[in-house]
Design an enzyme around this catalytic site. Structure first.
Site, short mmCIF file in Angstrom:
data_model
loop_
_atom_site.label_atom_id
_atom_site.label_comp_id
_atom_site.label_asym_id
_atom_site.label_seq_id
_atom_site.Cartn_x
_atom_site.Cartn_y
_atom_site.Cartn_z
N GLU A 425 1.44 -95.40 4.66
CA GLU A 425 1.14 -94.16 5.36
C GLU A 425 -0.04 -93.45 4.68
OE1 GLU A 425 4.38 -91.54 4.72
OE2 GLU A 425 3.44 -89.84 5.72
N ASP A 498 6.00 -92.01 2.57
CA ASP A 498 6.46 -90.95 1.68
C ASP A 498 7.94 -90.68 1.90
OD1 ASP A 498 3.94 -90.61 0.72
OD2 ASP A 498 3.43 -88.95 2.06
N ASP A 500 9.39 -88.07 2.50
CA ASP A 500 9.59 -86.76 3.12
C ASP A 500 9.79 -86.93 4.63
OD1 ASP A 500 7.14 -87.39 4.12
OD2 ASP A 500 6.05 -85.80 3.10
N ASP A 502 7.86 -86.35 7.24
CA ASP A 502 6.80 -87.07 7.97
C ASP A 502 6.87 -88.58 7.72
OD1 ASP A 502 5.72 -85.03 9.32
OD2 ASP A 502 4.02 -84.69 7.95
#
Ligand code: 28F
Length: 636
Positions: A425, A498, A500, A502
């Site tokens: 990403e 990641d 998180d 997103d």
């Protein structure tokens, strides 16, 4: 016991012992594997027996309890396994089914044993692979109990109390020396019993985990009609639900379907409550009746776009959610994973029952019928557009691997078995990964921006998405009709995002894309999630990485007891790690841990993807985090 070889009783005992010893020697032969899937097969084996008792019309409630001591019990309110002594063997039916391999077979009433899992090996196998098993039967006003260990009888069958009720309860503790893990998973069991509850109208099944205090209870009056409601709960329906249930002398057929605005098909078939992802004769009969009936109706009403060309089977299944469940006396399972129904008679039964009922539904519900036909006409139009789009992309060579995408940093080996593709990403993490990687075997494809949500787009639009295009090119496999798994350029495809929200979203979109268009890559075990650390803990020169909050707590309390000067850095993204750190923590094959994506059960996976695709961000995050937890120590 082994001395008495010269009479019937002794001879039988010996074969019994050999039988169950064979199970302990080669457990995989009986339950498939000794990993967490095999562990749960033990549960299915027991629950299936209760379901059979329900299908025979004698049981309404099934209760599963995960106890704090690691044992699991299943209790039903059926007739109770018979306890009378068999004249010939001198054993009760109870002891026989628990200690004789493959005892069991057809259950009561001349009805068919229907629910048995793929392995359907009998409760004696569960007994053989458990350190303790307690069987309790309520019957004839009494409560009976008998205990076993590793398949051996430990106590005589005793009357331990009175009871006005009837039923069977089995409590077992899986043998730690046999299984890789003996920890049952609440969600795995919950998903399975939900599915069983849909397929067994009127049954109440519950599960309770005494440790985590979680509970779930399922009861579906509508059978597979409720199942369709569940599958479509986050989708926009364009018709009502079609439902039919018919019993013929060859088999019973239960079908529910509904069209939605989705561009995907969600079609699940079952034979004797067993999921048949490879399809078979029931699926063939269903598909041909659907195509034939929709075309005939559309032609009759003058609703076909082109008078002399039919809607294809694919056209009539776009946006279709359907469940087809058949039950029959002697199901034959074929195919690679023995999950394809082979009985030829089923095809024509399903075809004629369904064609008749669907035609009736269309005639009776002209508004729904019109919606269906116009959706099919659109699908036909899109099919032609997609073909044109695909052909043009293929002509340009973009999908054929002739020109690899510019941003792909390929590995130098050309051997797919040694090659890995990291889907990373963002550009900054992509940069670190490119610098940190092993150039020989690891390729990096940075993905920028959002991948298309394939649930909400047709193939022609998906093929226009730059990120998807470069992914397909890098993989080398093509898509749709031109898909060829043999051309896969990397035998490990690793999604690295990641930790998180997103990142979770991007990982999810990628998983959905693979699930829908590159499923053989998942089936082959080639798709993985990377497992980057959440924290860097430094203390002087010492550095530790923690991959979960729990691990962070553990490391800080264990290693840094006397000293409080611990620097805790929370990684917000992969980009915060320098190339060396990324290599060391996440990419080095000798130390990293990867989570292999599998599709044991496409239905569960599909509903998981649905949940993830919903508007709610929290469940998505939870899903990816729970995956991340499972990753620990699961080195490949
Ligand atoms: C917790 C797991 O295994 N339930 C079962 C029955 C009921 C009968 C039965 C089972 C008899 C000779 C095979 C009772 N009365 N739950 C369960 N409930 N098995 S398993 O019969 C087994 C046959 O050997 C039952 C009359 N007929 C059948």
């Amino acid at each position: 016991m082994t001395e008495k070889t010269n009479n019937d009783y002794g001879a039988q005992q010996i074969t019994v012992l050999e039988g169950l010893q064979a199970v302990r020697k080669r457990p995989g032969m009986y339950i498939g594997t000794t990993d967490v899937a095999g562990l749960h097969h033990m549960v299915w084996e027991i629950v299936d027996n209760s379901i059979d008792e329900a299908l025979a019309g004698h049981c309404e409630n099934i209760e599963i309890i995960m106890h704090e001591n690691g044992s699991l019990s299943v209790q039903d309110d059926g007739r109770g396994i018979p306890v009378e002594k068999h004249a010939k063997t001198g054993k009760s039916a109870l002891e026989t089914v628990l200690t004789v391999l493959h005892a069991g077979g057809k259950f009561g009433d001349g009805g068919y044993k229907v629910s048995g899992g793929l392995h359907g090996v009998g409760v004696s196998v569960v007994n053989a692979l458990s350190t303790t098993l307690i069987a309790e039967v309520k019957r004839d006003g009494k409560l009976y109990r008998q205990t076993y260990s590793k398949g051996d009888t430990q106590t005589e069958l005793e009357v331990v109390g009175e009871s006005k009720e009837n039923g069977t309860k089995i409590t077992f503790t899986p043998d730690e020396s046999i299984f890789e893990t003996i920890k049952f998973n609440f969600n795995t069991i919950k998903n399975r019993i939900r599915q069983q509850a849909y397929l067994t109208k009127g049954i109440i099944i519950s599960i309770e985990d005494k440790t985590s205090k979680q509970r779930a209870k399922f009861f579906f009056e509508g059978g597979v009609k409720s199942y369709i409601r569940h599958i479509n709960k986050d989708k926009e329906a364009v018709t009502g639900i079609f439902y039919t249930e018919k019993e013929t002398k060859e088999c019973s057929v239960e079908i529910a379907l509904q069209y939605t605005r989705s561009y995907q098909e969600h079609l699940f078939t079952y034979a004797n409550n067993i999921f048949t992802p490879e399809g078979g004769t029931h699926l063939t009969g269903f598909k041909s009746a659907l195509t034939r009936t929709v075309n005939a109706y559309a032609r009759e009403k003058g609703l076909l776009k082109e008078k002399d060309s039919n809607l294809t089977s694919d056209d009539v299944r776009e946006g279709l959610s359907a469940v087809v469940s058949v039950k029959l006396g002697e199901p034959q399972f074929e195919g690679q994973t023995k999950s394809k129904l082979g009985n030829t008679e089923v095809r024509s039964v399903v075809e004629s029952v369904f064609a008749g009922e669907l035609n009736y539904f269309l005639q009776e519900n002209p508004k729904d019928a019109k919606e269906i036909i116009s959706k099919c006409n659109l699908a036909a139009k899109a099919r032609l557009a997609a073909r044109a789009a695909r052909e043009s992309v293929i002509r340009k060579g973009a999908l054929e691997g002739m020109t690899l995408p510019g941003k792909l940093a390929d590995c130098s080996t050309k051997d797919p078995a040694r090659s890995e593709l990291y889907l990373v990403e963002g550009d900054s993490a992509g940069g670190s990964a490119k610098q940190g990687r092993d150039r020989e075997t690891q390729a990096i494809l940075p993905l920028r921006g959002k991948i298309l949500n394939v649930e909400q787009a047709r193939l022609d639009r998906i093929l226009q998405n730059e990120e998807v295009k470069s992914l397909i090119t890098a993989l080398g496999v093509g898509i749709s009709d031109s898909f060829n798994i043999e051309k896969l350029r990397y035998h490990k495809v690793i999604i690295m995002t990641d930790a998180d929200v997103d990142g979770a979203h991007i990982a999810t979109l990628l998983l959905t894309l693979f699930f829908r268009y590159f499923r053989p890559i998942i089936d082959k075990g080639c798709l993985f999630l990377a497992n980057p650390p959440l924290y860097k803990l430094s203390h002087g020169k010492k550095v530790f990485y923690a991959y979960s909050d729990r691990e962070k707590e553990k490391i800080t309390s264990e290693k840094f007891k006397e000293d409080t000067k611990v620097n805790v850095q929370r990684y917000k993204g992969l980009g915060e790690m320098n190339p060396d750190q990324l290599w060391e923590t996440t990419m080095d094959p000798s130390t990293r841990s990867l989570f292999k994506i599998t599709i044991e059960d496409a239905e569960v996976a599909d509903s998981v993807f649905d949940t993830l695709m919903g508007k709610d961000v929290l469940p998505r995050k939870k899903f990816i985090q729970s995956k991340a937890k499972e990753v620990k120590n699961l080195d490949i």
